[in-house]
Scaffold this active site. Structure first.
Site, mmCIF file in Angstrom:
data_model
loop_
_atom_site.group_PDB
_atom_site.id
_atom_site.type_symbol
_atom_site.label_atom_id
_atom_site.label_comp_id
_atom_site.label_asym_id
_atom_site.label_seq_id
_atom_site.Cartn_x
_atom_site.Cartn_y
_atom_site.Cartn_z
ATOM 1 N N HIS A 32 -11.961 20.596 -37.039
ATOM 2 C CA HIS A 32 -12.065 22.033 -37.368
ATOM 3 C C HIS A 32 -11.659 22.353 -38.817
ATOM 4 C CE1 HIS A 32 -7.669 22.387 -35.736
ATOM 5 N NE2 HIS A 32 -7.670 22.113 -37.032
ATOM 6 N N HIS A 79 -2.995 28.055 -36.011
ATOM 7 C CA HIS A 79 -2.189 27.471 -37.094
ATOM 8 C C HIS A 79 -1.217 28.516 -37.638
ATOM 9 C CE1 HIS A 79 -5.820 24.975 -36.814
ATOM 10 N NE2 HIS A 79 -5.149 24.008 -37.390
ATOM 11 N N HIS A 217 -5.417 12.911 -39.774
ATOM 12 C CA HIS A 217 -5.100 13.591 -41.024
ATOM 13 C C HIS A 217 -3.620 13.960 -41.069
ATOM 14 C CE1 HIS A 217 -6.106 17.053 -38.403
ATOM 15 N NE2 HIS A 217 -5.826 17.951 -39.325
ATOM 16 N N GLU A 264 -3.448 16.768 -33.106
ATOM 17 C CA GLU A 264 -4.440 17.745 -32.620
ATOM 18 C C GLU A 264 -5.393 17.106 -31.595
ATOM 19 O OE1 GLU A 264 -4.785 20.768 -36.483
ATOM 20 O OE2 GLU A 264 -6.362 19.294 -36.182
HETATM 21 C C1 DHB Z 1 -7.054 20.662 -43.049
HETATM 22 C C2 DHB Z 1 -7.250 20.221 -41.743
HETATM 23 C C3 DHB Z 1 -6.783 20.955 -40.661
HETATM 24 O O1 DHB Z 1 -6.900 20.555 -39.355
HETATM 25 C C4 DHB Z 1 -6.146 22.152 -40.881
HETATM 26 O O2 DHB Z 1 -5.770 22.868 -39.793
HETATM 27 C C5 DHB Z 1 -5.916 22.606 -42.172
HETATM 28 C C6 DHB Z 1 -6.377 21.863 -43.257
HETATM 29 C C7 DHB Z 1 -7.571 19.892 -44.206
HETATM 30 O O3 DHB Z 1 -8.075 18.786 -44.047
HETATM 31 O O4 DHB Z 1 -7.505 20.402 -45.329
HETATM 32 FE FE FE Z 2 -5.814 21.956 -37.922
#
Ligand code: DHB
Ligand code: FE
Length: 317
Positions: A32, A79, A217, A264
């Site tokens: 997302h 978030h 990530h 996540e």
């Molecule tokens: C990013 C990824 C995410 O899941 C998020 O909630 C905010 C930023 C990113 O890769 O920048």
């Molecule tokens: Fe996220």
């Protein structure tokens, strides 16, 4: 050895006419990343950096048009947008008739507002709470990129006023932001409970369940920028083929291997748990995997912003 009552339940389920109940037809899984939403909103999707990301969703957009559900049950995480450290529900179901698109600091995304389905959402809340999951019921909530970016990826760019999303959406928010977070095992069992809830709604409705977020990530700290292609793909393989085993992955493995935001991914296990090949009644009756799910589409791309993008479409037989 299945008990007589399990056998009765299995027979009752088999005898029930599928026309008279809601059913989960398919599940969709996708990252997302907020920058994907920004790229789409600013008309940058054909740029060399973004084109390979959006290319992975071309099939999916056609598939969604051809397999339009009546309702999408969309599992995502907020978030710190609608919720903050003031209030941290582990699982929250949106029962409102509509949900505003959140302003996350750059104005609202120019996308249609999200229409809910209070009747089915209330039914699911009742059923899932009676199955011993504590849900928070939310009658007013703005939805952030966690929910709108998956919709945009699957539907393409839409006019915020003249267009609408293809169907009502029931937002289901999971806390994966502030510890303690729920385990994969609990998310998987919750998916099974959601499937029972949907199938006990006596109206002929096609429901898709979407699991969103991930893949690897990490946005902050010494390991910011971490991406683990090998781990992500092995996790996807297991999530598809042996979801029960995948659900047993301890949360610390996500953090170590997929970064702090890789957690996540437990939300994908809610959608996976709702698919028919993991029906616990079928497992008790020895019929597990007799009708395994079909992988309609699988896509993986690195990177989009700081994130590995993963995407799957699984169909029930
Ligand atoms: C990013 C990824 C995410 O899941 C998020 O909630 C905010 C930023 C990113 O890769 O920048
Ligand atoms: Fe996220």
């Amino acid at each position: 050895m299945p008990s007589p009552s399990t056998n009765r339940k299995v027979r009752a389920r088999a005898l029930r006419k599928p026309e008279t109940m809601a059913r989960i037809t398919a599940s969709v899984y996708t990252s997302h990343v907020p920058a994907i939403g920004a790229a789409l909103d600013l008309g940058k999707s054909a740029e060399p950096y973004w084109q390979p990301v959006f290319a992975g969703y071309e099939f999916s957009k056609q598939w969604l048009k051809a397999n339009r559900p009546d309702i999408i049950f969309l599992v995502y995480n907020d978030h710190a947008t609608a919720f903050s450290l003031d209030m941290i529900p582990t699982f929250a179901i949106g029962t409102a008739a509509e949900f505003a698109v959140a302003d996350e600091g750059f104005g609202q995304r120019p996308v249609p507002k999200v229409m809910g389905h209070p009747e089915l959402a209330s039914h699911i809340a009742h059923s899932v709470i009676q199955q011993d999951f504590d849900l928070t019921i939310v009658n007013r909530m703005a939805v952030d990129h966690g929910l709108t970016v998956p919709l945009s990826l699957m539907c393409g760019a839409l006019d915020p006023v003249k267009d609408a999303w293809p169907c009502p959406v029931i937002p289901f928010a999971v806390n994966v932001v502030q510890y303690p977070v729920p385990s994969g095992q609990r998310c998987f069992a919750l998916g099974q409970a959601i499937r029972r809830a949907v199938e006990s709604y006596d109206t002929d409705l096609k429901v898709q369940i979407w699991g969103t977020g991930g893949m690897s990530h990490q946005l902050q700290g010494a390991r910011a920028g971490l991406i683990n292609r090998a781990w992500d793909n092995a996790w996807l393989d297991q999530m598809i083929a042996d979801p029960q085993a995948c659900a047993a992955t301890p949360h610390i493995d996500y953090v170590r291997e997929a970064g702090s935001e890789g957690i996540e991914l437990v939300m994908w296990l809610i959608a996976r748990g709702a698919m028919s090949d993991v029906n616990p009644d079928a497992i008790n009756s020895g019929a597990a995997h007799a009708h395994s799910v079909g992988v309609r589409h699988r896509f993986y791309h690195v990177p989009a912003s700081n994130t590995a993008v993963g995407h799957l479409i699984l169909e029930n037989p």
